[in-house]
Design a protein around this motif. Sequence first.
Motif, PDB file in Angstrom:
ATOM      1  N   GLU A  91      -7.568   2.358   5.382  1.00 15.83           N
ATOM      2  CA  GLU A  91      -8.669   2.874   4.568  1.00 15.83           C
ATOM      3  C   GLU A  91     -10.007   2.341   5.020  1.00 15.83           C
ATOM      4  O   GLU A  91     -11.042   2.723   4.494  1.00 15.83           O
ATOM      5  CB  GLU A  91      -8.427   2.539   3.096  1.00 15.83           C
ATOM      6  CG  GLU A  91      -7.067   3.015   2.641  1.00 15.83           C
ATOM      7  CD  GLU A  91      -7.001   3.433   1.203  1.00 15.83           C
ATOM      8  OE1 GLU A  91      -7.668   2.787   0.380  1.00 15.83           O
ATOM      9  OE2 GLU A  91      -6.288   4.403   0.903  1.00 15.83           O
TER      10      GLU A  91
ATOM     11  N   TRP B  58       0.843  -1.204   0.000  1.00 18.28           N
ATOM     12  CA  TRP B  58       0.000   0.000   0.000  1.00 18.28           C
ATOM     13  C   TRP B  58       0.879   1.255   0.000  1.00 18.28           C
ATOM     14  O   TRP B  58       0.558   2.247  -0.633  1.00 18.28           O
ATOM     15  CB  TRP B  58      -0.894  -0.017   1.244  1.00 18.28           C
ATOM     16  CG  TRP B  58      -1.834   1.161   1.338  1.00 18.28           C
ATOM     17  CD1 TRP B  58      -3.101   1.235   0.831  1.00 18.28           C
ATOM     18  CD2 TRP B  58      -1.587   2.429   1.971  1.00 18.28           C
ATOM     19  NE1 TRP B  58      -3.646   2.471   1.119  1.00 18.28           N
ATOM     20  CE2 TRP B  58      -2.748   3.222   1.811  1.00 18.28           C
ATOM     21  CE3 TRP B  58      -0.494   2.965   2.665  1.00 18.28           C
ATOM     22  CZ2 TRP B  58      -2.851   4.515   2.324  1.00 18.28           C
ATOM     23  CZ3 TRP B  58      -0.597   4.260   3.154  1.00 18.28           C
ATOM     24  CH2 TRP B  58      -1.768   5.019   2.990  1.00 18.28           C
TER      25      TRP B  58
ATOM     26  N   ASN C 219       3.512   1.189  -3.429  1.00 14.91           N
ATOM     27  CA  ASN C 219       2.782   1.415  -4.681  1.00 14.91           C
ATOM     28  C   ASN C 219       2.575   2.898  -4.942  1.00 14.91           C
ATOM     29  O   ASN C 219       2.325   3.303  -6.058  1.00 14.91           O
ATOM     30  CB  ASN C 219       1.396   0.756  -4.618  1.00 14.91           C
ATOM     31  CG  ASN C 219       1.397  -0.615  -5.251  1.00 14.91           C
ATOM     32  OD1 ASN C 219       2.440  -1.124  -5.648  1.00 14.91           O
ATOM     33  ND2 ASN C 219       0.238  -1.211  -5.344  1.00 14.91           N
ATOM     34  N   GLN C 220       2.634   3.688  -3.875  1.00 15.34           N
ATOM     35  CA  GLN C 220       2.438   5.125  -4.052  1.00 15.34           C
ATOM     36  C   GLN C 220       3.741   5.837  -4.405  1.00 15.34           C
ATOM     37  O   GLN C 220       3.758   7.026  -4.660  1.00 15.34           O
ATOM     38  CB  GLN C 220       1.837   5.744  -2.784  1.00 15.34           C
ATOM     39  CG  GLN C 220       0.463   5.176  -2.473  1.00 15.34           C
ATOM     40  CD  GLN C 220      -0.182   5.881  -1.298  1.00 15.34           C
ATOM     41  OE1 GLN C 220      -0.217   7.093  -1.236  1.00 15.34           O
ATOM     42  NE2 GLN C 220      -0.700   5.104  -0.362  1.00 15.34           N
ATOM     43  N   TYR C 221       4.828   5.087  -4.345  1.00 14.90           N
ATOM     44  CA  TYR C 221       6.121   5.662  -4.715  1.00 14.90           C
ATOM     45  C   TYR C 221       6.517   5.137  -6.085  1.00 14.90           C
ATOM     46  O   TYR C 221       6.417   3.938  -6.344  1.00 14.90           O
ATOM     47  CB  TYR C 221       7.223   5.221  -3.733  1.00 14.90           C
ATOM     48  CG  TYR C 221       6.978   5.543  -2.280  1.00 14.90           C
ATOM     49  CD1 TYR C 221       6.269   6.685  -1.895  1.00 14.90           C
ATOM     50  CD2 TYR C 221       7.489   4.711  -1.294  1.00 14.90           C
ATOM     51  CE1 TYR C 221       6.086   6.969  -0.554  1.00 14.90           C
ATOM     52  CE2 TYR C 221       7.304   5.001   0.047  1.00 14.90           C
ATOM     53  CZ  TYR C 221       6.606   6.123   0.419  1.00 14.90           C
ATOM     54  OH  TYR C 221       6.426   6.407   1.743  1.00 14.90           O
TER      55      TYR C 221
END
Lengths: 84, 230, 748
Positions: free
Chosen positions: C747, C423, C426-428
């Motif tokens: 989330e 999580w 994946n944002q990097y």
Amino acid sequence: MKMKAIVTVTLKPSILDPQGEAVAHALQNMGVKGVQSVRIGKHIELEIEGGDEKALRAKLEEISKELLSNPVMENFHLDLRAGG
Amino acid sequence: MRFAVIQFPGSNCDQDCVHALQVLGQEARLVWHQETKIDPEEGVILPGGFSYGDYLRCGAIARFSPIMPAVKAAAERGQVVVGICNGFQILCEAGLLPGALTRNEGLHFRCEKAYLRVETPASPFTSHYVTGETLTIPIAHGEGCYRASPEILQELEAQQRVLFRYCNAEGQVVPEANPNGSSHNIAGICNAQRNVLGMMPHPERCCEVEMGGTDGRGILLGAAGIGRKI
Amino acid sequence: MKAKEFALKLGLTEQEYGTIEKGLGREPNENELGMFSVMWSEHCSYKNTRRELRKFPTTGPAVLVKAGEENAGVVDAGDGLALAYKIESHNHPSAVEPFQGAATGVGGILRDIFTMGARPVAFMDSLRFGRPEAKGEAGKRTRSLIHGVVSGISHYGNCVGVPTVGGELVFDPAYEGNPLVNVFCLGTLRHDQIRRGAAKGVGNPVFYVGAKTGRDGLAGAAFASRDLTEESKADRPAVQVGDPFVGKLLFEACLDLYARPDLVVGVQDMGAAGLTCSTCETASRGGSGIEIELDRVPQRETGMTPYEILLSESQERMLIIVHKGREKELKEIFAKWGLDAAEIGYVTETGKVVVKAGGKVVAAVPARLLADDAPVYEREAKVPAQLAEKQKLDLKKILPDQPKVKEDLLKLAASPATGSRRWVWNQYDHMVGLRTVGKPGSDAAVLRIEKPGGGWVHVAMTLDGNGRWCAQDPREGSKALVAEACRNLACAGAVPLGLTDNLNYGNPHDPEIFWQLREGVEGMADACRFFDLPVTGGNVSLYNQSPAGPIHPTPVVGVVGKVEDGVRLVPGVFGKGGGVILLLGTQDSGGLGASLYLQEIHGVLAGKLGKVDLATEKKLHVLMRGVLKLTGVRSVHDVGEGGILWALAEMTFGEDSAGAEVALACSQGERPEEALFGEGAGRILVEVEEETVTTVEQLAKEAGVGCHQIGKSGGADLQITCGSVKERWGARELRKLFTESLPKALEG
């Protein structure tokens, strides 16, 4: 009664706005003259089932402060009016 | 073939594109965004990155940069123009491709491998593949959700201009396989003349085994006008 | 206000004021006191820790730039290639404005690296927060901190086009009021490209380049050198906002500049204490002086006072000194990148930093006094009164009579503490630059770096910290960290070249905290000496405490190494199965002291980590690198937090991984839980082809390292036998828990 709240969130004057800087720079490159500075903020519209306006305003002030803006670096302005 | 890789100040996949093209035996030169000329023989690549910081809207400022008239002229002359990720966003902003790329539906930036279904081999970029072939190509974007009016979407579909769609590992185009909420699971489209490609996934990131796959080769080789080896 | 009063208000002590007055030979003015207050803060001067930091080994054949010399250390990676790297904290800024705090942390460490002449090629981050699944306000705040910090890193790192390739994310109530955000950056360069931050050559022009100066983060360095209190939110300076686009322009422009032969004399980034720090440090290093005119400093806001300009911490700014007569070249390069470049002064022979505003001198201070003569304190250290009690461990009181290993592992797999970090990463953008070999989530990140003459060098790196181990035993815990970091590199076939450390502790005026720090430094120093690993610099972050108390003592180490020739990199997870699983190293589990298992399953932090046998550990690493040169090695994973059972479970978490069937030794008098979940050092799991087993056994024998066949990979289940315990889990079920725990906690 239906109410509409418009919250405008802007960066405090001392806070750097990279977004605004980039746009100002672009305008300059495009030959647009005379633009002194560009600051970009957020415009948030809420539609609310109204009630006591005073209580509503207080609630909106609270959510503007707690969620919609970050008081550490932003100011907000609340505009509450009748109608959807 | 030689490619002009356009370098905006915030491009960050420009060198990667040059490297991948060289690995594939092609020539590549970097063209600074303030230049105004593109050779009539060259292919054009608009690489990924954050062209001008992209704070306002991805690609919004880049479309006004001095090199863009030359890119438009090249596209009109029929030269291949490939916009990857930020390049796709710029092509849309510049009106070379229809539609717009908006914030990912999940709101997060996503960097991961994506499966793409090739929708038609009828373009230089997909000439190496057959319809329904599944490719594994990485994505890395925060604003890759393709949006267009229903009329435009219909036109894209009718003219088979959707070249790639997000799919699952089995090649099925399903909502769960859509990483950003794009309409019709669109990952890449071309113009009506089929010489301008815009795609969010990064083919240049998968042209070497050591980088985890080689599925991107066909796209870049196809752009270079090199047919599939049989 | 009287000068002395003002000094005290700025946080200087009476004694410090006296030193300043004596050094200047007169009463200092307010501008000067402002400059001293930041330069002599812990953040800039290490006045509380300098004595301790001297205990680190800092030299070695690979060291090209030593700790403390420049902005970052540089080591030799062979073939004329050098690595510049450093870790830095942005704990306090992230606590109050997580997004910008983390983003500017990334921007700051980036500048430290390209200041050295290096092209930044990778980031890693070590993050620590409270528990995200906590109920009520605390949980809500923690979740919003995590979201903010991760998006801040993603925002800055992705935009500048430097991949974030790994790191750690830890949840522990100890960090609830005071999160830790430590960022690491690696850059690569040729030996002849190393740049120095020295102002030399009288008359050479001093340039200010990059973003304009605003009132951002006024005196942020001083802010970082205090406890976080309830008032912190209010009394804070203007938040610094990072502009990654300008950050990217700045490093490209600087790299362009460096490429011009003999143009640049010295470079220094403006980080903490901005203009003050960069002028006095470059002058001090150059044995020279600098005179600047503040009116020439590009300003974003109007009406800024000299005090504000001197202490502003606006981001994305650098100080560059070039040879006289070459000014035009510098200006051209920065104009190309659309950045300000203002000549604000010149190098002098006076040894002083002289600051003028409107032609009038507003500050004149000996550079050395400001940069190097900060007081050094010997702080009192005392063994914590509660320590002996904390270190006791009575398993009989904690563990159930009958082991419940089945449930235990399910619980562990479902905890956000162990869950997949996908999580986050994946944002990097972890791939940009086409150097990242393999995905994040491995024991160590591996990058390929182009050699100056063509071809690739493979570089491995890892970030490791463990507050739990260090809280229970700061010395052994810190040793274990270094051992683990080196073990992680060994799993990638890499020889460690250098270490950078971030020492995160509470308030050093508390003798018990200072004791933790001293023990930690000594433990790390011992281990570093043992592994011939130079410490090339880093960062100290003190005052990490909230009204709830101090954080766990949390040194974090970043180790970089070079993958040995002939090594084949293998994944950390099983493939299709059919391999033999070997346990290399000791069979000693190390017991459950300070383990994740006790904390997660039984809610207890007790006992201490088993002693680390550094000699055996070192042999294990050599063996591991040798084994990776064999054909037939399929996967490798080191045993760390969660013990051997968790390590095995993790090996089944690959996308198409098979399960495994394993029998583990449980020695007499040992509880199966200890054998399965103990976090003792010195163990690596290797999956090999059947035919490779004897070769590995032979190599292990020659190396004097244990090698035990413990089972096979295959099937859809993870099955284990250990003493009285015989259990089986569906690998798919475990994987599902592992994959979903973090997104679920964050989330909902």
